[in-house]
Design a protein around this motif. Structure first.
Motif, short mmCIF file in Angstrom:
data_model
loop_
_atom_site.label_atom_id
_atom_site.label_comp_id
_atom_site.label_asym_id
_atom_site.label_seq_id
_atom_site.Cartn_x
_atom_site.Cartn_y
_atom_site.Cartn_z
N ASN A 57 4.14 1.91 -1.07
CA ASN A 57 4.24 1.46 -2.47
C ASN A 57 5.54 0.68 -2.68
O ASN A 57 6.36 1.04 -3.53
CB ASN A 57 4.17 2.65 -3.43
N VAL A 60 1.75 -1.47 2.88
CA VAL A 60 1.43 -1.10 1.49
C VAL A 60 1.45 0.41 1.29
O VAL A 60 1.48 0.89 0.15
CB VAL A 60 0.07 -1.67 1.06
N MET A 61 1.45 1.17 2.37
CA MET A 61 1.49 2.63 2.31
C MET A 61 2.71 3.13 1.54
O MET A 61 2.68 4.17 0.89
CB MET A 61 1.48 3.20 3.73
N TYR A 81 -8.88 -8.80 0.48
CA TYR A 81 -8.06 -7.67 0.04
C TYR A 81 -6.72 -8.14 -0.51
O TYR A 81 -6.28 -7.69 -1.58
CB TYR A 81 -7.84 -6.70 1.19
N GLU A 127 -6.94 5.79 2.30
CA GLU A 127 -7.31 4.80 1.28
C GLU A 127 -6.88 3.40 1.68
O GLU A 127 -7.66 2.44 1.59
CB GLU A 127 -6.69 5.18 -0.06
N VAL A 128 -5.63 3.26 2.14
CA VAL A 128 -5.16 1.91 2.46
C VAL A 128 -5.84 1.38 3.73
O VAL A 128 -6.11 0.17 3.83
CB VAL A 128 -3.62 1.86 2.59
N GLN A 130 -9.10 0.05 2.59
CA GLN A 130 -8.95 -1.18 1.82
C GLN A 130 -8.78 -2.40 2.70
O GLN A 130 -9.26 -3.49 2.37
CB GLN A 130 -7.75 -1.04 0.87
N VAL A 131 -8.09 -2.25 3.83
CA VAL A 131 -7.88 -3.40 4.71
C VAL A 131 -8.94 -3.51 5.80
O VAL A 131 -8.83 -4.33 6.70
CB VAL A 131 -6.46 -3.37 5.35
N ALA A 170 -1.77 -2.24 6.32
CA ALA A 170 -1.94 -0.90 5.75
C ALA A 170 -0.62 -0.14 5.74
O ALA A 170 -0.28 0.53 4.75
CB ALA A 170 -3.00 -0.13 6.54
N GLN A 202 -3.69 9.00 1.00
CA GLN A 202 -3.24 7.63 0.75
C GLN A 202 -3.40 6.76 2.00
O GLN A 202 -3.80 5.60 1.90
CB GLN A 202 -1.78 7.62 0.30
N LEU A 228 -5.09 -7.70 -4.22
CA LEU A 228 -3.75 -7.14 -4.41
C LEU A 228 -2.88 -8.11 -5.20
O LEU A 228 -2.14 -7.70 -6.11
CB LEU A 228 -3.13 -6.85 -3.05
#
Length: 283
Positions: free
Chosen positions: A174, A171-172, A198, A139-140, A143-144, A168, A136, A202
């Motif tokens: 959730n 948003v890690m 991004y 992934e984040v 994404q950023v 990052a 995860q 979101l």
């Protein structure tokens, strides 16, 4: 709508993640914010705009369970501030801010800083994380646009790179509520546009958390934001649907000079409407 919380005859609605009622914040005999009444619902994306000293950061610190109001009532995620454990609330809120940035040790590795967010701690100590935590975090960061920074240490990052990593980290977790305090400040043009793209994705994701963002610049508002609040000297100039709030008249009122606001491709832009000797802007 149903009621889920009741304290001293005060109630809040389950769809409200932020519920402020006649809130003021006073320090040293000076009112920094208020009175403000403001609600943020589950599917809303808010931007808070205003000049320096408008009270934006103070308002957001109350919304992120970092400060108590001087008067009025604040419910965050259904819990009344002052009648619940603030630590539990903070764990459910993703925050990017300069205050968080200043707490990160220079030697902290970026990958550890992000992965540790899921455990509500700042940085890695002796904790053991599972493969899904690392997946995860990867992934984040991707994404950023910060995947290439994963093995760098915090002290070696530029201001813009630090902003990406903090997003990052936020948003890690959730989070139920995501609060962004000037997330694009200090970035170069390319970095800013990558991050705003991004954040726009979101914002338009129906499964994403409710979002509240502070900015000084209308150009830094991502697409997909639905609501806006304009502040000036701690008072609300306007709030509501973003198109109704971010008008030339309202922004001119907040910044005390003639500002022309335009919109192009879902983004907002602002510039001084006409030249005026000396100017009227107040720092």
């Amino acid at each position: 709508m149903g009621v889920v919380k009741q304290t001293d005859e005060l109630v809040t609605d389950p769809d409200l993640l932020v519920d402020m009622r006649d809130v003021t914040f006073v320090r040293g005999g000076q009112t920094l914010v208020g009175p403000v009444t403001w609600q943020v619902e589950l599917d809303e994306r808010w931007v808070v705009v205003g000049p320096n000293g408008a009270g934006k950061t103070t308002l957001i610190r109350m919304a992120s369970a970092q400060e108590f109001p001087s008067s009025g009532n604040v419910f965050i995620l259904g819990e009344r501030i002052g009648a619940t454990d603030m630590r539990d609330l903070r764990a459910a809120i993703g925050v990017t801010s300069s205050a968080v940035a200043h707490r990160v040790p220079d030697e902290e590795r970026v990958g550890d800083l992000v992965v540790s967010a899921g455990y509500a701690i700042l940085g890695r100590w002796r904790e053991q994380y599972e493969a899904q935590d690392y997946d995860q975090a990867l992934e984040v960061l991707e994404q950023v646009g910060a995947m290439h920074l994963i093995d760098r240490t915090w002290g070696t990052l530029s201001d813009g790179e630090k902003k990406r990593v903090l997003v990052a980290r936020a948003v890690m977790t959730n989070p139920e509520l995501l609060i962004l305090d000037e997330p694009a400040a200090g970035m170069d043009l390319g970095g800013r546009e990558d991050l705003l793209a991004y954040l726009g994705e979101l914002a338009m994701d129906p499964d994403a958390p409710a979002m509240v963002m502070i900015t000084h610049h209308l150009e830094e508002i991502p697409e997909g934001f639905t609501h806006a609040m304009l502040l000036d000297e701690g008072e609300v100039v306007a709030q509501g649907l973003i198109d109704d709030v971010l008008t030339s008249d309202n922004v001119s009122h907040a910044y005390h000079q003639p500002i022309e606001v335009t919109r192009d491709g879902g983004r907002y832009f602002a510039r001084r409407a006409r030249a005026k000797r000396g100017g009227a802007h107040r720092a």
